[in-house]
Write a protein that holds these residues in place. Structure first.
Motif, PDB file in Angstrom:
ATOM      1  N   GLN A 186      42.612  39.532  39.265  1.00 41.75           N
ATOM      2  CA  GLN A 186      41.375  39.995  38.628  1.00 41.75           C
ATOM      3  C   GLN A 186      40.985  39.056  37.487  1.00 41.75           C
ATOM      4  N   GLY A 187      41.967  38.639  36.705  1.00 40.66           N
ATOM      5  CA  GLY A 187      41.673  37.713  35.610  1.00 40.66           C
ATOM      6  C   GLY A 187      41.208  36.363  36.111  1.00 40.66           C
ATOM      7  N   LEU A 188      41.840  35.874  37.174  1.00 38.34           N
ATOM      8  CA  LEU A 188      41.470  34.573  37.723  1.00 38.34           C
ATOM      9  C   LEU A 188      40.107  34.603  38.406  1.00 38.34           C
ATOM     10  N   ALA A 227      48.781  26.026  42.782  1.00 36.48           N
ATOM     11  CA  ALA A 227      49.087  25.391  44.065  1.00 36.48           C
ATOM     12  C   ALA A 227      50.588  25.430  44.333  1.00 36.48           C
ATOM     13  N   GLY A 228      50.948  25.760  45.562  1.00 33.49           N
ATOM     14  CA  GLY A 228      52.343  25.716  45.977  1.00 33.49           C
ATOM     15  C   GLY A 228      53.205  26.850  45.462  1.00 33.49           C
ATOM     16  N   PHE A 287      49.924  32.172  47.036  1.00 33.20           N
ATOM     17  CA  PHE A 287      48.821  32.704  46.247  1.00 33.20           C
ATOM     18  C   PHE A 287      47.463  32.578  46.927  1.00 33.20           C
ATOM     19  N   PRO A 288      47.194  31.543  47.717  1.00 31.55           N
ATOM     20  CA  PRO A 288      45.909  31.569  48.451  1.00 31.55           C
ATOM     21  C   PRO A 288      45.796  32.794  49.362  1.00 31.55           C
ATOM     22  N   ARG A 332      34.509  34.429  46.548  1.00 31.85           N
ATOM     23  CA  ARG A 332      34.907  33.315  45.700  1.00 31.85           C
ATOM     24  C   ARG A 332      35.518  32.234  46.590  1.00 31.85           C
ATOM     25  N   ARG A 333      35.383  30.997  46.159  1.00 31.35           N
ATOM     26  CA  ARG A 333      36.118  29.920  46.838  1.00 31.35           C
ATOM     27  C   ARG A 333      37.479  29.790  46.174  1.00 31.35           C
ATOM     28  N   ILE A 334      38.526  29.924  46.970  1.00 30.58           N
ATOM     29  CA  ILE A 334      39.886  29.849  46.445  1.00 30.58           C
ATOM     30  C   ILE A 334      40.260  28.382  46.266  1.00 30.58           C
ATOM     31  N   VAL A 335      40.648  28.034  45.044  1.00 34.30           N
ATOM     32  CA  VAL A 335      40.929  26.640  44.710  1.00 34.30           C
ATOM     33  C   VAL A 335      42.363  26.517  44.191  1.00 34.30           C
TER      34      VAL A 335
END
Length: 248
Positions: free
Chosen positions: A137-139, A150-151, A189-190, A204-207
């Motif tokens: 939610q924060g992100l 990442a990873g 996490f993705p 949202r686009r997951i980055v």
């Protein structure tokens, strides 16, 4: 009937532990700063001696970003004076391997418990589902992107299952460090972020973002995971469906 005190007994985990112990016929004292009867601030210890008098077992669920070490020392001192036979402590997988300040604090509390001279039990678990959702939610506050480390993967677990385990440990004899308890799935996490977005109907686009430092390295190496102890049953998807309804 055993008298059991639950610190942090009005919180998410502590309230469930208290419910289960009462249902099993125990007398339960709920201790927190906001409890009606046993309103005690563990950081100062005021009123603690009276709260633990006559208690057989304590389940220590209270925790905060600061002050846990001093609170544990106050609690152990009061329990030693009262002659309490068993202290059960809930900790986190990886507290001795991930160099987060909060994790270091939890590991120090473990040491205090282990060296207390009391009968003790320590259970480490992976992160609860609701904590992972709070992080996502924060992100997701930005309107277009959802950055994730990442990873890095996580192994979220159902808090009710942890409450069941703690209640059972509180009913038993001191067992020392018991086997860790992890959620049923290790998910990147993705994937966690995608499931959260689908459940909440957000776009949202997951980055994935590479970070620096020892904490990120330890997380990428999975030091906070326990795949060999994936004993939980409730999945992240089931939690999301229960909390937000069917995926949108």
């Amino acid at each position: 009937m055993t008298t059991i005190l639950v610190t942090g007994g009005t919180g998410t985990l502590g309230s469930l532990v208290s419910e289960r112990l009462r249902a099993r016929g125990h007398e339960v004292r709920v201790l927190s700063r906001h409890a009606e009867r046993y309103a005690v601030d563990l950081r100062t210890g005021a009123g603690l001696d009276a709260a633990v008098e006559g208690v057989d077992t304590v389940v220590h669920c209270a925790s905060a970003q600061r002050g846990d070490v001093g609170a544990a020392r106050n609690l152990v001192a009061a329990l030693t004076k009262a002659g309490t036979g068993h202290l059960v402590y809930i900790s986190i997988v990886g507290v001795d391997e991930v160099p987060l300040g909060y994790y270091r604090q939890k590991r120090e509390v473990e040491r205090i418990v282990e060296e207390s001279g009391l009968g003790w039990t320590v259970l480490r678990t992976t992160q609860f589902h609701d904590l992972v959702v709070s992080l996502l939610q924060g992100l997701a506050r930005t309107p277009l992107l959802l950055p994730v480390p990442a990873g890095v993967a996580d192994q979220p677990i159902e808090v009710a299952e942890v409450a069941d385990r703690l209640a059972a440990l509180a009913e038993g004899a001191p067992a020392g460090r018991v086997p860790d308890m992890g959620g049923p799935e290790v998910l990147g996490f993705p994937g966690l972020a995608g499931a959260y977005l689908g459940a909440t109907g957000r776009r949202r686009r997951i980055v994935p973002v590479r970070l620096a430092g020892g904490v990120y390295r330890a997380l990428r190496e999975g030091r906070h995971l326990t795949p060999e102890r994936a004993v939980g049953r409730g999945t992240f998807a089931a939690y999301l469906a229960r909390r937000f309804g069917p995926a949108r």
